[in-house]
Design a protein around this motif. Sequence first.
Motif, PDB file in Angstrom:
ATOM      1  N   ALA A 271      56.120 -71.178  31.768  1.00 16.85           N
ATOM      2  CA  ALA A 271      56.805 -70.697  30.559  1.00 16.85           C
ATOM      3  C   ALA A 271      58.159 -71.389  30.406  1.00 16.85           C
ATOM      4  O   ALA A 271      58.568 -71.735  29.292  1.00 16.85           O
ATOM      5  CB  ALA A 271      56.980 -69.179  30.618  1.00 16.85           C
ATOM      6  N   SER A 272      58.836 -71.601  31.512  1.00 17.55           N
ATOM      7  CA  SER A 272      60.125 -72.289  31.478  1.00 17.55           C
ATOM      8  C   SER A 272      59.966 -73.737  31.017  1.00 17.55           C
ATOM      9  O   SER A 272      60.746 -74.233  30.191  1.00 17.55           O
ATOM     10  CB  SER A 272      60.771 -72.245  32.862  1.00 17.55           C
ATOM     11  OG  SER A 272      61.970 -72.967  32.876  1.00 17.55           O
ATOM     12  N   GLU A 273      58.953 -74.406  31.541  1.00 17.14           N
ATOM     13  CA  GLU A 273      58.683 -75.789  31.133  1.00 17.14           C
ATOM     14  C   GLU A 273      58.328 -75.855  29.647  1.00 17.14           C
ATOM     15  O   GLU A 273      58.766 -76.770  28.939  1.00 17.14           O
ATOM     16  CB  GLU A 273      57.559 -76.382  31.982  1.00 17.14           C
ATOM     17  CG  GLU A 273      57.960 -76.655  33.412  1.00 17.14           C
ATOM     18  CD  GLU A 273      56.792 -77.046  34.305  1.00 17.14           C
ATOM     19  OE1 GLU A 273      55.633 -77.134  33.813  1.00 17.14           O
ATOM     20  OE2 GLU A 273      57.034 -77.267  35.504  1.00 17.14           O
ATOM     21  N   LYS A 274      57.560 -74.878  29.192  1.00 15.99           N
ATOM     22  CA  LYS A 274      57.178 -74.823  27.776  1.00 15.99           C
ATOM     23  C   LYS A 274      58.413 -74.618  26.906  1.00 15.99           C
ATOM     24  O   LYS A 274      58.593 -75.300  25.890  1.00 15.99           O
ATOM     25  CB  LYS A 274      56.185 -73.678  27.563  1.00 15.99           C
ATOM     26  CG  LYS A 274      55.648 -73.544  26.170  1.00 15.99           C
ATOM     27  CD  LYS A 274      54.634 -72.403  26.105  1.00 15.99           C
ATOM     28  CE  LYS A 274      54.119 -72.187  24.705  1.00 15.99           C
ATOM     29  NZ  LYS A 274      53.160 -71.054  24.654  1.00 15.99           N
ATOM     30  N   ALA A 275      59.285 -73.699  27.306  1.00 16.70           N
ATOM     31  CA  ALA A 275      60.515 -73.439  26.541  1.00 16.70           C
ATOM     32  C   ALA A 275      61.419 -74.678  26.540  1.00 16.70           C
ATOM     33  O   ALA A 275      62.008 -75.010  25.510  1.00 16.70           O
ATOM     34  CB  ALA A 275      61.252 -72.235  27.123  1.00 16.70           C
ATOM     35  N   ASP A 276      61.507 -75.355  27.677  1.00 18.79           N
ATOM     36  CA  ASP A 276      62.331 -76.567  27.748  1.00 18.79           C
ATOM     37  C   ASP A 276      61.783 -77.663  26.832  1.00 18.79           C
ATOM     38  O   ASP A 276      62.546 -78.339  26.144  1.00 18.79           O
ATOM     39  CB  ASP A 276      62.406 -77.091  29.186  1.00 18.79           C
ATOM     40  CG  ASP A 276      63.231 -76.202  30.109  1.00 18.79           C
ATOM     41  OD1 ASP A 276      63.953 -75.316  29.594  1.00 18.79           O
ATOM     42  OD2 ASP A 276      63.142 -76.385  31.340  1.00 18.79           O
ATOM     43  N   ALA A 277      60.467 -77.831  26.831  1.00 19.11           N
ATOM     44  CA  ALA A 277      59.850 -78.843  25.965  1.00 19.11           C
ATOM     45  C   ALA A 277      60.097 -78.503  24.494  1.00 19.11           C
ATOM     46  O   ALA A 277      60.401 -79.394  23.690  1.00 19.11           O
ATOM     47  CB  ALA A 277      58.352 -78.932  26.247  1.00 19.11           C
ATOM     48  N   MET A 278      60.003 -77.227  24.169  1.00 23.50           N
ATOM     49  CA  MET A 278      60.253 -76.817  22.785  1.00 23.50           C
ATOM     50  C   MET A 278      61.711 -77.034  22.402  1.00 23.50           C
ATOM     51  O   MET A 278      62.003 -77.424  21.273  1.00 23.50           O
ATOM     52  CB  MET A 278      59.852 -75.358  22.589  1.00 23.50           C
ATOM     53  CG  MET A 278      58.372 -75.151  22.616  1.00 23.50           C
ATOM     54  SD  MET A 278      57.961 -73.423  22.383  1.00 23.50           S
ATOM     55  CE  MET A 278      56.189 -73.540  22.278  1.00 23.50           C
ATOM     56  N   ALA A 279      62.616 -76.792  23.333  1.00 26.53           N
ATOM     57  CA  ALA A 279      64.038 -77.018  23.060  1.00 26.53           C
ATOM     58  C   ALA A 279      64.298 -78.509  22.815  1.00 26.53           C
ATOM     59  O   ALA A 279      65.081 -78.862  21.928  1.00 26.53           O
ATOM     60  CB  ALA A 279      64.885 -76.512  24.213  1.00 26.53           C
ATOM     61  N   LYS A 280      63.641 -79.363  23.576  1.00 26.45           N
ATOM     62  CA  LYS A 280      63.794 -80.805  23.368  1.00 26.45           C
ATOM     63  C   LYS A 280      63.251 -81.219  22.002  1.00 26.45           C
ATOM     64  O   LYS A 280      63.862 -82.031  21.303  1.00 26.45           O
ATOM     65  CB  LYS A 280      63.076 -81.577  24.483  1.00 26.45           C
ATOM     66  CG  LYS A 280      63.795 -81.512  25.811  1.00 26.45           C
ATOM     67  CD  LYS A 280      63.029 -82.229  26.907  1.00 26.45           C
ATOM     68  CE  LYS A 280      63.707 -82.023  28.248  1.00 26.45           C
ATOM     69  NZ  LYS A 280      62.945 -82.590  29.357  1.00 26.45           N
ATOM     70  N   ASN A 281      62.102 -80.655  21.622  1.00 28.12           N
ATOM     71  CA  ASN A 281      61.534 -80.956  20.305  1.00 28.12           C
ATOM     72  C   ASN A 281      62.469 -80.491  19.198  1.00 28.12           C
ATOM     73  O   ASN A 281      62.636 -81.178  18.188  1.00 28.12           O
ATOM     74  CB  ASN A 281      60.160 -80.303  20.143  1.00 28.12           C
ATOM     75  CG  ASN A 281      59.082 -81.005  20.920  1.00 28.12           C
ATOM     76  OD1 ASN A 281      59.217 -82.166  21.288  1.00 28.12           O
ATOM     77  ND2 ASN A 281      58.005 -80.298  21.193  1.00 28.12           N
ATOM     78  N   MET A 282      63.073 -79.316  19.390  1.00 27.38           N
ATOM     79  CA  MET A 282      64.022 -78.811  18.393  1.00 27.38           C
ATOM     80  C   MET A 282      65.223 -79.749  18.277  1.00 27.38           C
ATOM     81  O   MET A 282      65.698 -80.009  17.169  1.00 27.38           O
ATOM     82  CB  MET A 282      64.505 -77.406  18.770  1.00 27.38           C
ATOM     83  CG  MET A 282      63.526 -76.329  18.418  1.00 27.38           C
ATOM     84  SD  MET A 282      64.031 -74.660  18.925  1.00 27.38           S
ATOM     85  CE  MET A 282      65.775 -74.637  18.695  1.00 27.38           C
TER      86      MET A 282
END
Length: 149
Positions: free
Chosen positions: A12-23
């Motif tokens: 979940a942390s990796e997913k949130a980090d990837a989404m933050a990078k996309n944002m």
Amino acid sequence: MSNVLHTLIEQASEKADAMAKNMAKTRQKLVHGQDKLNMLQTYRDECQNGMHSKASTGMTGQQLRNQTAFVGKIAEAIAQQTREVEFLNTTLIHQNTQWQEALAEQRKFEALVEREKLKQAKLENKRDQKMNDEFAARIYRVQTAGEAQ
């Protein structure tokens, strides 16, 4: 169970980090797109002002048509760029929602781990209390047995 939860938290942390990078990438594209839109609008205004000043000093009909067509092309580019900026804004809002959901999922798993730790701590405290009670009872029995003699 705890290892599974830690794995889920990590995912979940990796997913949130990837989404933050996309944002961040989308936000950067949005800033660039807004800058481009502002530049096009400024250029259009300058062309229109130049056309008005040239028209007052004398301009042929063909020059006026060419200048008007050119300003029309700039207006089309502005409309296209406006759509791009709106799309990026919508994308950013959607990505932010997904990021918030990923963070909530991560916090949910972290709360489960914390609950499990508290549960284990309570069980350990109960065991310790039981051992202390048994030890105190043993000491009491030994003392009362010694006094009885």
